[in-house]
Design a protein around this motif. Sequence first.
Motif, PDB file in Angstrom:
ATOM      1  N   PRO A  21       0.818  -1.218   0.000  1.00 46.22           N
ATOM      2  CA  PRO A  21       0.000   0.000   0.000  1.00 46.22           C
ATOM      3  C   PRO A  21       0.850   1.265   0.000  1.00 46.22           C
ATOM      4  CG  PRO A  21       0.044  -0.966   2.193  1.00 46.22           C
ATOM      5  CD  PRO A  21       0.744  -1.938   1.275  1.00 46.22           C
ATOM      6  N   PHE A  22       0.214   2.367  -0.390  1.00 44.37           N
ATOM      7  CA  PHE A  22       0.811   3.700  -0.337  1.00 44.37           C
ATOM      8  C   PHE A  22       2.045   3.833  -1.230  1.00 44.37           C
ATOM      9  CE2 PHE A  22      -0.861   2.817   4.044  1.00 44.37           C
ATOM     10  CZ  PHE A  22      -2.062   3.482   3.856  1.00 44.37           C
ATOM     11  N   LEU A  23       1.990   3.226  -2.414  1.00 41.20           N
ATOM     12  CA  LEU A  23       3.095   3.376  -3.361  1.00 41.20           C
ATOM     13  C   LEU A  23       3.124   4.809  -3.891  1.00 41.20           C
ATOM     14  CD1 LEU A  23       2.677   0.052  -5.365  1.00 41.20           C
ATOM     15  CD2 LEU A  23       4.614   0.672  -3.911  1.00 41.20           C
ATOM     16  N   PRO A  24       4.311   5.350  -4.158  1.00 44.70           N
ATOM     17  CA  PRO A  24       4.391   6.728  -4.658  1.00 44.70           C
ATOM     18  C   PRO A  24       3.814   6.853  -6.057  1.00 44.70           C
ATOM     19  CG  PRO A  24       6.534   5.653  -4.776  1.00 44.70           C
ATOM     20  CD  PRO A  24       5.637   4.724  -4.019  1.00 44.70           C
ATOM     21  N   CYS A  25       3.233   8.013  -6.335  1.00 44.36           N
ATOM     22  CA  CYS A  25       2.694   8.273  -7.669  1.00 44.36           C
ATOM     23  C   CYS A  25       3.846   8.484  -8.650  1.00 44.36           C
ATOM     24  CB  CYS A  25       1.810   9.518  -7.653  1.00 44.36           C
ATOM     25  SG  CYS A  25       0.299   9.331  -6.682  1.00 44.36           S
ATOM     26  N   PRO A  26       3.674   8.085  -9.919  1.00 43.24           N
ATOM     27  CA  PRO A  26       4.722   8.338 -10.916  1.00 43.24           C
ATOM     28  C   PRO A  26       4.870   9.831 -11.180  1.00 43.24           C
ATOM     29  CG  PRO A  26       2.728   7.519 -11.970  1.00 43.24           C
ATOM     30  CD  PRO A  26       2.506   7.393 -10.496  1.00 43.24           C
ATOM     31  N   LYS A  27       6.015  10.220 -11.733  1.00 38.76           N
ATOM     32  CA  LYS A  27       6.272  11.631 -12.039  1.00 38.76           C
ATOM     33  C   LYS A  27       6.631  11.781 -13.510  1.00 38.76           C
ATOM     34  CE  LYS A  27       7.895  12.778  -7.373  1.00 38.76           C
ATOM     35  NZ  LYS A  27       8.998  13.353  -6.561  1.00 38.76           N
ATOM     36  N   ASP A  28       6.338  12.980 -14.046  1.00 36.85           N
ATOM     37  CA  ASP A  28       6.680  13.240 -15.435  1.00 36.85           C
ATOM     38  C   ASP A  28       8.133  13.713 -15.543  1.00 36.85           C
ATOM     39  OD1 ASP A  28       6.755  15.905 -14.630  1.00 36.85           O
ATOM     40  OD2 ASP A  28       4.789  16.386 -15.467  1.00 36.85           O
ATOM     41  N   SER A  29       8.544  14.113 -16.746  1.00 36.73           N
ATOM     42  CA  SER A  29       9.938  14.498 -16.983  1.00 36.73           C
ATOM     43  C   SER A  29      10.359  15.720 -16.190  1.00 36.73           C
ATOM     44  CB  SER A  29      10.157  14.755 -18.482  1.00 36.73           C
ATOM     45  OG  SER A  29       9.264  15.763 -18.941  1.00 36.73           O
ATOM     46  N   GLU A  30       9.382  16.529 -15.751  1.00 34.41           N
ATOM     47  CA  GLU A  30       9.684  17.735 -14.978  1.00 34.41           C
ATOM     48  C   GLU A  30       9.543  17.508 -13.482  1.00 34.41           C
ATOM     49  OE1 GLU A  30       7.218  20.817 -16.471  1.00 34.41           O
ATOM     50  OE2 GLU A  30       8.154  20.850 -18.461  1.00 34.41           O
TER      51      GLU A  30
END
Length: 395
Positions: A21-30
């Motif tokens: 649970p509570f995995l981090p959200c993905p991020k874009d190139s910025e």
Amino acid sequence: INHLKQRGLDLTPQDVESLEPFLPCPKDSEGMVIVNKTGMGSSAALVTSIVGALLQFFGASSLPMIDGEMTETVGQENQEEGLRIAHNLAQICHCYAQGKVGSGFDVSSAVFGSHVYTRFSKGVINKFIEDVEVRNETLKDGLSLAETDSSQLFELVTDIDKKWDCTVQPINLPEGLELLMADVCGGSESPSMARKILEWKKKNRETGFLSGYYWKDLKRCNKKIASLLSDQYTKKPFCDGLVRDGPLIIASRTAEQWKKPMPSTWHEFDGSSWDVAMQLLDLRMAFLESRQNLKGMGTAAGVPVEPDSQTTLADATMKLPGVVAAGVPGAGGYDALFVIYVKGPPTNGGKSDQVRDDIGNLWRDLSNQDNSTVVCPLSVRAAGSGGLCASSLQW
């Protein structure tokens, strides 16, 4: 989905539930966080959780604990009051954020769990929100409340004048029926879709068009579904029969096969497997009629309430053994699917069941066949007494 791919896992219920649970959200190139819309009230759940956490942290209200136990100093009455305050404040916050469009059902569900809902009158909060918007027109970021706004907000949230007229009637799935939700990649903007539907309804009412058919028949279908779950499916013969014959007899056959002659246990008596299956077909038909009304309404208004791609996905799912109904939840669109099914024999050490696995395998195969449609099952399940609660989790 990214976390599954990184671990070489499939888009199946078992693999989804294996993630921590509570995995981090993905991020874009910025470096900006990417949060995909699920179409299942996720924004309302987030707002409600934040509101509840702040109220609990500052001692402004008391919420039920996650294990359902009462504390020595907080009783049932105080917890109900805490939920009411959290509901009212979350409704105000969410309506302000979404531009006052919405029934409020998603926030109410986040607070009270599964229930039949009647929304509050728009006049309860409209004037307050309009006044706040006027005072914040020049602000680019954030929100500013004047002293008078704060006083009005307190009176509104605590409902001193008893203006809140929404109703909540708890409702549950009987033991033996289960819920499965899916995130279908490609979210829809619920407020804009709702606006278009309401504009279409208003326009046709003004021109005398008989648009009320969809609304009236949809209301009839919803009442039928609520009646089945809250009354017919609570009777002992049905409940006993579903628990006894659901996993091995009903769940192993498609809805079309439920109508045909079956083993000797399918005799016509109250609570027989045949009797239970016939009653489940009532629920299936009510959901099918509801879908027809929603799709017809969307087509007439030019809004993809149930797009053709979702129709194909829901219809394919409903052909599987054990599946009672499938459809698009909430305001509709491309972003989610729900399934109600009869629980099959347990699998994966009791963490799943055969019908749930079969649905997940179908969605996985469809996703592999068509890259434009990615269907990811979610680990959420139906909760008999869900809703907002305080947690003792250690972070």
